[in-house]
Structures are given as structure tokens and as C-alpha cells.
Design a protein around this motif. Structure first.
Motif, PDB file in Angstrom:
ATOM      1  N   VAL A 158     -10.438   3.252   0.549  1.00 59.25           N
ATOM      2  CA  VAL A 158      -9.200   2.816   1.203  1.00 59.25           C
ATOM      3  C   VAL A 158      -9.606   2.053   2.463  1.00 59.25           C
ATOM      4  CG1 VAL A 158      -7.060   3.522   2.343  1.00 59.25           C
ATOM      5  CG2 VAL A 158      -7.887   4.777   0.330  1.00 59.25           C
ATOM      6  N   LEU A 212      -7.998   0.373  -2.373  1.00 55.08           N
ATOM      7  CA  LEU A 212      -6.695   0.092  -1.769  1.00 55.08           C
ATOM      8  C   LEU A 212      -6.931  -0.587  -0.438  1.00 55.08           C
ATOM      9  CD1 LEU A 212      -3.572   0.411  -1.415  1.00 55.08           C
ATOM     10  CD2 LEU A 212      -4.061   2.633  -0.339  1.00 55.08           C
ATOM     11  N   THR A 238      -5.788  -2.610  -5.283  1.00 58.03           N
ATOM     12  CA  THR A 238      -4.364  -2.478  -4.962  1.00 58.03           C
ATOM     13  C   THR A 238      -4.192  -2.884  -3.504  1.00 58.03           C
ATOM     14  OG1 THR A 238      -4.152  -0.621  -6.494  1.00 58.03           O
ATOM     15  CG2 THR A 238      -2.398  -0.896  -4.858  1.00 58.03           C
ATOM     16  N   PHE A 246      -3.140   7.428  -2.857  1.00 52.73           N
ATOM     17  CA  PHE A 246      -4.211   6.746  -3.572  1.00 52.73           C
ATOM     18  C   PHE A 246      -5.432   7.664  -3.710  1.00 52.73           C
ATOM     19  CE2 PHE A 246      -7.658   3.601  -4.038  1.00 52.73           C
ATOM     20  CZ  PHE A 246      -7.110   2.755  -4.993  1.00 52.73           C
TER      21      PHE A 246
END
Length: 228
Positions: A138, A161, A191, A213
Motif C-alpha cells: 500500500v 494499492l 488498484t 486492501f
């Protein structure tokens, strides 16, 4: 030149009170610290009760910020400089990861890496070059710092992400679009979320998206059969 060993930082033990089954490594931004970055963890604990959150300080003191740290001296955003800086800092993070996985008897599949700003550059650099794929990456308000050594395509491709604010004055929103394009070209599942009006920070929506996520990635990792 590689940077010195990571020996300190902040952490948050699993909410369950049990030995950790997962680790989330939190990498702070330029001039910040693990003490700042660990602030993300309490909002994620309920969804990730068996997770140990680790937020080390970068090995270098940041000359521009008296109490802060840096993964490398950030003198500009030229692609070559970012790539070289991330490469110089990566060995210290890799060694830290290796120690912690061995300490708790875990594997890359039990690890997620979260970064903010310069920490996002490090998270992406390290995760795409580990021996095995981590569960997820992330990245907040950061970017991909080069693809050196990745264009052959044979490297770990964890799900990523990326979250970025449209009003970020430090790392422009264009960095998200560039990073997304490059990662997809390399075959990485990406994403993205654009936070409208948000500056160089993690907003509540981004925090929630990161939590969900990570939880989904760990669930997929747990469900995946082990290789024969």
C-alpha cells in the motif's frame, strides 16, 4: 554505498495478544519517523488482530528535519536520482525484513509493506525485488522510483494499492498516474484511489481503503495452497 542497519523504531503488538501471524511493515516519509508512521496502525488493528505492526526509523538522520529521518538524502525528483536513492536504502530494509520473518517464523506471504511518500518509493522498490512476493503493498502519496532490473518481467508481483491526493504540493498527483502505468506495464496488479482536495497526507478514506486492501490480501494469502 548501502545504509547502516535499522535497529530502532515504533511497533504495535497484535491485538489478539497471541504471537504474530502477520506483519505490516510501515515505512515513513522523508523527514518523518516510525513514531509518526505507527499512527496508522490503531485504525487497522480490529481488522488485522493477529498482525504485528512495525514502523522502523530510516537509518539516516534527516539534516533538514532535526528530529526526522530519511531513507536517503532527497535532493531532487530526477528519475535517476530517485532510482539510485531507493537502491541505496533497500539493503537495510531487506535485512530488517529478513530478521523479523526469521524471528517470528513467517514468510513473505505473511508480510505487507505500507509506505508514505519516500516510504512508498521504498515499499515498491523492495517488494518488487524480494525473493518471494509479499502479500501486498500500500503506497500513500508516493511513486515508483525506477524499474531497473524489472523489465525482464521475472520478479515478484504483489498486489499494489496506490492512494494520492489531488492537492498534494510535495509529490504531484501525476506521480500516481505514472506509477500506475509503469506497474501495469510490468504486469503488476494495481488498484488506485484519488483523494480529491487532499494534500500530502493520509485521509480517512485512504486509511479505510488501506485497511480493507491489507485484510483482503492476507485472506487471499492464507487461502492459497502452499507450493508442492
Amino acid at each position: 554505498m548501502t545504509l547502516s542497519k535499522i535497529v530502532n523504531g515504533a511497533s504495535l503488538k497484535p491485538r489478539s495478544g497471541e504471537p504474530p501471524k502477520k506483519i505490516v511493515l510501515l515505512l515513513h516519509g522523508f523527514g518523518s519517523s516510525g513514531t509518526d508512521m505507527i499512527a496508522l496502525a490503531p485504525a487497522w488493528q480490529e481488522a488485522l488482530p493477529d498482525t504485528l505492526f512495525l514502523a522502523p526509523h530510516a537509518p539516516q538522520r534527516c539534516g533538514m528535519m532535526e528530529r526526522g529521518y530519511q531513507w536517503w538524502g532527497l535532493s531532487g525528483f530526477a528519475p535517476s536520482a530517485l532510482a539510485a536513492g531507493a537502491a541505496s536504502a533497500a539493503p537495510a530494509i531487506d535485512a530488517f525484513i529478513d530478521r523479523k520473518l526469521e524471528q517470528y517464523g513467517l514468510s513473505e506471504a505473511d508480510l505487507a509493506i505500507v509506505g508514505f511518500s519516500q516510504g512508498t518509493m521504498m515499499a515498491l522498490h523492495v517488494a518488487l525485488r524480494r525473493p518471494q512476493a509479499v502479500a501486498a503493498v500500500v503506497g500513500y502519496s508516493g511513486m515508483l522510483a525506477g524499474t531497473l532490473g524489472l523489465n525482464h518481467g521475472d520478479f515478484p508481483k504483489p498486489p499494489v494499492l496506490l492512494v494520492h491526493g489531488t492537492a498534494d504540493p510535495v509529490v504531484p498527483i501525476a506521480a500516481l498516474h505514472m506509477s500506475e502505468s509503469e506497474l501495469k506495464r510490468l504486469g503488476v496488479e494495481v488498484t488506485t484511489h484519488v483523494s480529491y482536495g487532499v494534500v500530502h497526507t493520509v485521509d480517512p478514506v485512504g486509511l479505510r481503503l488501506g485497511r480493507d486492501f491489507l485484510a483482503a490480501a492476507f485472506a487471499r494469502s492464507f487461502a492459497s495452497p502452499l507450493p508442492a
